[in-house]
Write a protein that holds these residues in place. Structure first.
Motif, short mmCIF file in Angstrom:
data_model
loop_
_atom_site.label_atom_id
_atom_site.label_comp_id
_atom_site.label_asym_id
_atom_site.label_seq_id
_atom_site.Cartn_x
_atom_site.Cartn_y
_atom_site.Cartn_z
N GLN A 8 1.08 -1.52 0.49
CA GLN A 8 0.01 0.05 -0.10
C GLN A 8 1.17 1.34 -0.03
OE1 GLN A 8 -2.37 -0.01 3.33
NE2 GLN A 8 -4.13 -1.51 2.86
N ILE A 39 -12.69 3.47 -5.30
CA ILE A 39 -12.03 1.94 -5.74
C ILE A 39 -13.35 0.95 -6.03
CG2 ILE A 39 -9.54 2.16 -5.63
CD1 ILE A 39 -10.52 1.17 -3.09
N ASN A 40 -13.78 0.00 -6.90
CA ASN A 40 -13.59 -0.97 -6.76
C ASN A 40 -13.88 -2.36 -6.01
OD1 ASN A 40 -12.44 -2.39 -8.41
ND2 ASN A 40 -13.50 -2.30 -10.36
N THR A 42 -12.99 -5.22 -6.53
CA THR A 42 -11.65 -5.75 -6.69
C THR A 42 -10.59 -5.22 -6.13
OG1 THR A 42 -12.67 -7.15 -8.82
CG2 THR A 42 -10.01 -6.60 -8.87
N GLY A 43 -10.48 -3.47 -6.54
CA GLY A 43 -9.40 -2.75 -5.71
C GLY A 43 -9.33 -2.16 -4.40
N GLU A 44 -10.50 -2.61 -3.76
CA GLU A 44 -10.80 -3.15 -2.52
C GLU A 44 -9.97 -3.81 -2.05
OE1 GLU A 44 -13.81 -3.68 1.32
OE2 GLU A 44 -14.62 -2.57 -0.89
N TRP A 47 -6.58 -3.53 -2.36
CA TRP A 47 -5.95 -2.99 -1.22
C TRP A 47 -5.68 -3.17 0.07
CZ3 TRP A 47 -3.68 1.59 -1.17
CH2 TRP A 47 -3.68 2.46 -0.39
N PHE A 85 -0.53 0.64 -11.61
CA PHE A 85 -0.21 1.66 -10.37
C PHE A 85 0.51 1.72 -9.81
CE2 PHE A 85 -2.15 -2.86 -8.43
CZ PHE A 85 -3.63 -1.84 -8.17
N SER A 88 -1.46 5.51 -11.50
CA SER A 88 -2.43 6.08 -10.78
C SER A 88 -1.41 6.83 -9.78
CB SER A 88 -2.98 5.41 -10.36
OG SER A 88 -2.73 4.02 -9.69
N TYR A 90 -0.74 5.05 -6.38
CA TYR A 90 -0.73 4.96 -5.90
C TYR A 90 -0.34 3.76 -4.61
CZ TYR A 90 -4.91 7.68 -5.91
OH TYR A 90 -5.17 9.15 -6.18
#
Length: 98
Positions: A8, A39-40, A42-44, A47, A85, A88, A90
């Protein structure tokens, strides 16, 4: 072959507001004018997995299991997901590049 570990990006927190899930900046990230993102699912999922450093292979295996998918299709993403990533902002360059 080197294995890059992903983690992260510091300065962001996962927050649910209404039906949406966000990565919101805090602390110095706010001062640096970083932006939050929606985020959707999948992103969650990713993460939360990245709370501890993970290899791309581990992430792909976990996604395949979570979504009951053929791992072969997800392995094709292994060369493009880090680029997303990286650009972006992040996950910093130092976390995926030697």
């Amino acid at each position: 072959m080197e294995i890059f570990m992903l983690k992260q990006q510091q300065g962001y927190v996962l927050s649910k507001i209404g039906p949406h899930t966000y990565l919101l900046p805090y602390g110095q990230s706010i001062a640096d004018q970083k932006h939050g993102i929606i985020i959707n699912e999948t992103g969650e999922f990713l993460w939360k997995m990245l709370e501890t450093p993970q290899s791309m292979d581990t992430l792909i295996t976990a996604l395949a299991g979570h979504y009951h998918m053929d791992i072969t299709a997800l392995q094709l993403l292994s060369s493009t997901v880090p680029v997303y990533f990286l650009f972006s902002g992040y996950i910093p360059k130092t976390d995926i590049l030697p």
